[in-house]
Design an enzyme around this catalytic site. Structure first.
Site, PDB file in Angstrom:
ATOM      1  N   SER A  65       0.793  -1.228   0.000  1.00 22.11           N
ATOM      2  CA  SER A  65       0.000   0.000   0.000  1.00 22.11           C
ATOM      3  C   SER A  65       0.831   1.287   0.000  1.00 22.11           C
ATOM      4  O   SER A  65       1.501   1.582  -0.969  1.00 22.11           O
ATOM      5  CB  SER A  65      -0.933  -0.057   1.202  1.00 22.11           C
ATOM      6  N   ALA A 372      -8.778   9.595   8.980  1.00 16.65           N
ATOM      7  CA  ALA A 372      -8.389  10.916   8.473  1.00 16.65           C
ATOM      8  C   ALA A 372      -7.486  10.774   7.242  1.00 16.65           C
ATOM      9  O   ALA A 372      -7.486  11.629   6.361  1.00 16.65           O
ATOM     10  CB  ALA A 372      -7.678  11.704   9.564  1.00 16.65           C
ATOM     11  N   THR A 503       2.182  -0.735  10.393  1.00 21.02           N
ATOM     12  CA  THR A 503       2.632  -1.001   9.022  1.00 21.02           C
ATOM     13  C   THR A 503       4.075  -0.574   8.783  1.00 21.02           C
ATOM     14  O   THR A 503       4.657  -0.932   7.770  1.00 21.02           O
ATOM     15  CB  THR A 503       1.752  -0.238   7.998  1.00 21.02           C
TER      16      THR A 503
END
Ligand code: G16
Length: 546
Positions: A65, A372, A503
């Site tokens: 990602s 957000a 992550t």
């Protein structure tokens, strides 16, 4: 005892060489690509077991990602397109870290604990992003799937949300849509065209949108989809992967954290622009005003726009459905205040990670969830979908009611209800702006963000930080929360928290305050406290400013 000898022999081709300890984190495993071969093989195996257990199609997505190009990762997708059940995350971690000679023992343990009948067929679908390492790693995952006698289909290059959609289609007898990338384009574009049918007076200027594809898979897939949109949206695509590096100085994460435009995109004052992240499951919008000031419209602003639109339609339709918004600790204080006090919507705070927000949002008729950072979607309960459908078909309802119900129906078809989806979210935002005749500036003016700053701190072991209250307070190491509390008191309208990333190998710090200078200072002082109390490594953190 299951016969795992063949699987064991195949696993020897994918040995755990580095001995690095990995954790199934916020969104699966993420680390340097070269450390992931054995993890991919074992996640292929776990997906096969999960498929046998659930008697459903399971997904394996190879992506890291928003992480840099040299990283990679893998996430498993559960039957309805949701993230892997948390109980199985522990199995994933055990399998990924097992010594060679323990692999069969752990597989056997999972089979017994979960009472998996090994003769049951399994089917796993596989997808990957555009990272140079992704092709080989996805083939390794397929080896793992095959090693436990499971069937598979390799969908190749797809965005993460496309794979989630495909899994859901397979498991709903294609009721959710056709299980292919073309099926995804057809479903979304049809809903988008229906929604924008009611806005015939839009000029080309209104239809124009600049998209930063983060040099990733989203760019590739948006190009494929463009024709389906029949020029109802005019896209200029930047960072399309033909020249730049994935996520490098571009993409949704860069824009959100740095609070500035990505490299490689030409922006004029007032032009509407958006950025995807590396696997196209997040989107943020932005523009420059006439004084060349940069304005960011992040996940909080997206949630507010969508919630306003849905509430207006529900009123017009006279449908009484409970709408709630789910955010995380990163939500700007102004957005939460606006939603609760002005819009009178119920707002909940969940831990970071779509899986946490998704589960909370499922508790309402309509659950709008957004982080957000631009990751989010809208969930409609079965009952809500049924009521909307009944109203569309109700011959006694007024024209206005039926029209509102149709718009709701197309909204729920356009939004990818399985997971946050940059393309689907973008199309819904574009449709809402068109229907409301709203400019990006008018959308931005719904409320004013409190100035904020996010920074990262490197520590020896980020697990020393433990949090509570949806990550808003630190319970360890000792003294850290007290230090944060006393720093926060020194500024107006201030708030700060710290949490270990799931992550990346960093601790994240968030601060907001009355002015940008104060938010920057508060973030800096909190990062110094983290550095001192949580085992900071390398240079002391410096003040970060835009
Ligand atoms: C993933 C998760 C998001 C999360 C983000 C950052 O996003 O899906 O829910 O907000 O990581 O997580 P963390 O702060 O724990 O590193 P993505 O877009 O990278 O898959």
């Amino acid at each position: 005892m299951a016969d795992l000898e063949g699987a064991f022999q195949m696993s020897l081709l994918h040995p755990n060489l580095k001995g690095v300890i990995l954790q199934y984190g916020t969104a699966g495993f993420r680390t340097k690509a070269e450390e992931l071969d054995h993890v991919m093989f074992r996640m292929g195996q776990l997906a096969a077991l999960r498929s046998k257990k659930t008697k459903s199609t399971i997904g394996v997505m190879v992506t890291a990602s928003h992480n840099p190009e040299e990283d990679n990762g893998v996430k498993l997708v559960d039957p309805l397109g949701e993230m892997l059940a948390s109980a199985w995350e522990e199995y994933a971690t055990q399998l990924a870290n097992a010594e060679e000679n323990q692999l069969t023992v752990i597989l056997e343990k999972i089979i017994q604990e979960e009472k998996i009948e090994m003769h049951i067929g399994a089917f796993v679908v596989v997808g990957r992003d555009t990272r140079p390492s992704s092709l080989k790693l996805s083939q390794t995952a397929i080896d793992g799937i095959i090693s436990l006698g499971s069937k598979h289909k390799d969908y190749g290059l797809v965005t993460t949300p496309q794979l989630h959609y495909i899994v859901c289609c397979h498991n709903t007898n294609q009721m959710y849509g056709t299980a292919s990338v073309e099926g995804y384009y057809e479903k979304l574009s049809k809903a988008f065209l229906e929604l924008t049918k009611q806005t015939p007076n839009r000029t080309d200027d209104h239809k124009h949108l600049k998209v930063d594809g983060a040099n990733g898979i989203g760019a590739l897939k948006l190009k494929e989809m463009e024709n389906y949109l029949q020029k109802k949206l005019l896209i200029s695509l930047y960072n399309d992967g033909t020249a730049g590096k994935l996520n490098h100085l571009c993409g949704a994460d860069y824009v959100k954290v740095q609070q500035k435009r990505p490299e490689g995109i030409r922006m004029m004052a007032g032009e509407r622009c958006c950025s995807y992240d590396g696997d196209a499951d997040r989107v943020v919008y932005y523009y420059y005003d006439s004084a060349s000031l940069f304005h960011l419209l992040d996940g909080d602003k997206i949630a507010t726009l969508i919630t306003t639109f849905l509430k207006e339609l529900l009123t017009k339709a006279d449908l009484h459905l409970q709408v709630a918004v789910v955010q995380t600790a990163y939500a700007n204080g102004s957005s939460t205040r606006y939603l609760e006090e002005t819009m009178k919507v119920e707002v909940h705070c969940a831990k970071t990670g779509v899986k946490h927000l998704h589960h909370k949002a499922q508790q309402f008729d309509i659950g709008v969830y957004f982080e957000a950072n631009g990751h989010g979607t809208v969930l409609f309960s079965k009952d809500a979908q049924k009521k909307i459908q009944q109203l569309v078909e109700n011959q006694n309802a007024s024209k206005e009611q039926i029209n509102a119900a149709k718009l709701l129906m197309n909204t729920l078809n356009l939004i990818n209800q399985t997971v946050g989806d940059a393309i689907s979210d973008m199309l819904l935002i574009e449709a809402i702006l068109a229907l409301k005749g709203m400019t990006v500036q008018q959308w931005d003016a719904i409320y004013t963000d409190l100035p904020n700053r996010q920074v990262k701190v490197k520590v020896a072991d980020r697990r020393v930080i433990d949090t509570t209250d949806a990550e808003r307070r630190a319970v360890s190491p000792p003294g850290l929360q007290e230090a944060i509390d006393s720093l926060v008191q020194k500024y107006s309208l201030s708030r700060a928290f710290v949490r270990p990333s799931g992550t990346e190998d960093v601790v994240r710090v968030y601060a907001e305050a009355d002015t940008q200078t104060n938010a920057d200072l508060l973030a800096h002082k909190v990062s110094l406290a983290v550095y001192k109390l949580a085992g900071g490594v390398g240079e002391e953190p410096k003040v970060v400013r835009s």
